[in-house]
Design an enzyme around this catalytic site. Structure first.
Site, mmCIF file in Angstrom:
data_model
loop_
_atom_site.group_PDB
_atom_site.id
_atom_site.type_symbol
_atom_site.label_atom_id
_atom_site.label_comp_id
_atom_site.label_asym_id
_atom_site.label_seq_id
_atom_site.Cartn_x
_atom_site.Cartn_y
_atom_site.Cartn_z
ATOM 1 N N TYR A 1 -17.307 14.324 -16.416
ATOM 2 C CA TYR A 1 -17.707 12.917 -16.354
ATOM 3 C C TYR A 1 -18.777 12.770 -15.259
ATOM 4 O O TYR A 1 -18.669 13.377 -14.194
ATOM 5 C CB TYR A 1 -16.469 12.076 -16.038
ATOM 6 C CG TYR A 1 -16.804 10.652 -15.697
ATOM 7 C CD1 TYR A 1 -17.389 9.814 -16.649
ATOM 8 C CD2 TYR A 1 -16.562 10.136 -14.429
ATOM 9 C CE1 TYR A 1 -17.713 8.514 -16.332
ATOM 10 C CE2 TYR A 1 -16.878 8.831 -14.117
ATOM 11 C CZ TYR A 1 -17.457 8.024 -15.073
ATOM 12 O OH TYR A 1 -17.786 6.735 -14.761
ATOM 13 N N LYS B 1 -9.252 4.163 -19.628
ATOM 14 C CA LYS B 1 -9.669 4.505 -20.987
ATOM 15 C C LYS B 1 -8.478 4.353 -21.945
ATOM 16 O O LYS B 1 -8.052 3.249 -22.177
ATOM 17 C CB LYS B 1 -10.276 5.905 -20.988
ATOM 18 C CG LYS B 1 -11.251 6.177 -19.810
ATOM 19 C CD LYS B 1 -12.524 5.373 -19.869
ATOM 20 C CE LYS B 1 -13.369 5.429 -18.600
ATOM 21 N NZ LYS B 1 -13.710 6.762 -18.103
ATOM 22 N N ARG C 1 0.820 -1.210 0.000
ATOM 23 C CA ARG C 1 0.000 0.000 0.000
ATOM 24 C C ARG C 1 0.859 1.267 0.000
ATOM 25 O O ARG C 1 0.386 2.365 -0.294
ATOM 26 C CB ARG C 1 -0.973 -0.024 1.194
ATOM 27 C CG ARG C 1 -2.001 1.080 1.172
ATOM 28 C CD ARG C 1 -3.289 0.758 1.930
ATOM 29 N NE ARG C 1 -3.136 -0.089 3.085
ATOM 30 C CZ ARG C 1 -2.617 0.278 4.258
ATOM 31 N NH1 ARG C 1 -2.188 1.510 4.429
ATOM 32 N NH2 ARG C 1 -2.527 -0.590 5.244
HETATM 33 C C1 PLP Z 1 -14.213 7.327 -16.854
HETATM 34 C C2 PLP Z 1 -13.816 8.698 -16.491
HETATM 35 C C3 PLP Z 1 -13.471 9.020 -15.168
HETATM 36 C C4 PLP Z 1 -13.553 8.012 -14.045
HETATM 37 O O1 PLP Z 1 -12.599 7.004 -14.207
HETATM 38 P P1 PLP Z 1 -12.765 5.502 -13.640
HETATM 39 O O2 PLP Z 1 -11.484 4.869 -14.056
HETATM 40 O O3 PLP Z 1 -13.983 4.923 -14.313
HETATM 41 O O4 PLP Z 1 -12.929 5.604 -12.176
HETATM 42 C C5 PLP Z 1 -13.037 10.308 -14.903
HETATM 43 N N1 PLP Z 1 -12.981 11.247 -15.879
HETATM 44 C C6 PLP Z 1 -13.336 10.971 -17.154
HETATM 45 C C7 PLP Z 1 -13.258 12.053 -18.175
HETATM 46 C C8 PLP Z 1 -13.762 9.699 -17.503
HETATM 47 O O5 PLP Z 1 -14.127 9.449 -18.764
#
Ligand code: PLP
Length: 395
Positions: free
Chosen positions: A136, A226, A82
């Site tokens: 988001y 992403k 951690r």
């Molecule tokens: C998906 C997303 C998030 C959140 O990310 P996670 O990995 O799903 O927790 C934050 N900002 C944007 C622009 C996103 O597309």
């Protein structure tokens, strides 16, 4: 794009000695791997240890004291999973290099990363956040619901300076924004923030298209889930920033536990190697699809950023649910940034958790669809979209 160090910059190497900079495409495949040849390795090792042996508990005490005092990463052998992990650290090193920041701190998800930033600011009593919609959906929700005790003022970019208060700890923007792809002049906004840290969510642009730190953003956030991962098989988040803020983030991560798993760290480092190639190829296809959609009578409006990118949003004249029901090659699913093309209806899924009036007032219309363009052939994608749009017309 405001940058003087990018791929297209040809810097002549001096006759002797190293080049002053390595181009982004080179960093993408080499950063975080500098020591591998010396270790006699080609692929980065995966260290799954949760704990590490040490016969020197006096030394451990000193290292833990140093971390507790100022967040300095323990040198030498790691202590506990951690506190830090060498495989995750490779990804952090590489991402910092790509974003042009001193440090990067990785988390279990994008939301865990944003949470850590808010906790860092709350812990010094700076609970007020100024934010620009759209964000988001879950970022919007985290602020609006006050789950972490933050108080938010929503404004447009021009209103940021006036919205600042003595207890403002953070200004939060996304550009291009999820899901409308609205763009913000980051340099102007950073100027208006004065000494308040600007956090730019760079998930959509990636460092291939935009490096917000060069425009004055102190914090650059990614949902690594992403484009950085890029294959739809890893959840992660990361904040690229200066080392001082990075230390605070590591302390919060240690205390709250939102760490990135080492296997995820490995996959994210692997994803970075192809990031420039993926983003450029998908962006070319997205630009072409945006053109075809803009010329199509079944489509009322297309949103495609000036910056480019692999995301396209468009408003349909017919029922958007029927378009989602009609795709066959494209996957109807939330999330984005994968090698395959995904489509979703923000008002039903990604931004469902945002109150309907807030959603609509920032341009997330009920007829808006968000397309994350992958690496398939453009004509195959168009054929699928065309068919789905026809199905919606007939429905
Ligand atoms: C998906 C997303 C998030 C959140 O990310 P996670 O990995 O799903 O927790 C934050 N900002 C944007 C622009 C996103 O597309």
């Amino acid at each position: 794009m405001d940058t003087d160090i990018d791929d297209d910059t040809v810097r002549r190497a001096p006759a002797t000695g190293p080049r002053a900079y390595r181009a982004l495409a080179t960093e993408a495949v080499h950063a975080g791997r500098d020591d591998l040849a010396g270790l006699g390795l080609h692929a980065p090792p995966i260290d799954l240890s949760t704990t590490y042996p040490s016969y020197d508990s006096r030394g451990e005490a000193a290292r833990i004291d140093a971390f507790a005092a100022d967040g300095t990463e323990p040198s030498g052998t790691p202590v506990y999973g951690r506190l830090g992990n060498p495989t995750v650290a490779r990804f952090e090193t590489a991402l910092a290099r790509l974003e042009g920041t001193e440090s990067a701190v990785a988390f279990a998800s994008g939301m865990a990363a944003l949470t850590a930033v808010l906790l860092v600011r709350n812990s010094v009593g700076l609970r007020h956040v100024v934010a620009v919609r759209p964000l988001y959906g879950c970022s919007d929700h985290l602020l609006s619901a006050g789950l972490l005790g933050s108080e938010v003022t929503w404004t447009d970019p021009a209103g940021i300076a006036d919205a600042l208060r003595p207890d403002t700890g953070l200004v939060l923007v996304e550009s291009p924004a999820n899901p409308t792809l609205a763009e913000i002049d980051l340099r102007a906004v950073a100027h208006d923030c004065g000494s308040v840290p600007l956090l730019a969510d760079n998930t959509f642009a990636t460092p291939v298209l935009q490096r917000p730190a060069e425009s004055g953003a102190r914090l650059v956030l990614h949902s690594a889930t992403k484009y950085l991962g890029g294959h739809g098989d890893v959840l992660g988040g990361v904040v690229a920033c200066d080392e001082e803020f990075g230390r605070r983030l590591r302390q919060v991560r240690f205390a709250t536990g939102g760490v990135l798993h080492p296997l995820a760290g490995y996959l994210l480092l692997r994803g970075l190697a192809t990031l420039p190639v993926r983003v450029r190829a998908a962006s070319a296809t997205a630009a072409e699809l945006a053109c075809r959609l803009a010329a199509d009578p079944r489509v009322a409006r297309v949103h495609y950023p000036r910056l480019g990118g692999a995301m396209v949003a468009f408003e349909v004249r017919d029922d958007p649910h029927e378009v989602i029901a009609g795709v066959r090659l494209i996957t109807p699913a939330v999330s984005l940034g994968s090698v395959d093309t995904l489509i979703q209806h923000p008002a039903s899924i990604s931004h469902r958790i945002v109150a309907a009036e807030d959603r609509r007032s920032c341009g997330v219309s009920d007829r808006l669809l968000r397309l994350s363009v992958g690496l398939e052939d453009v004509d195959d994608l168009w054929h699928d979209l065309d068919h789905a749009l026809d199905g919606a017309r007939g429905a």
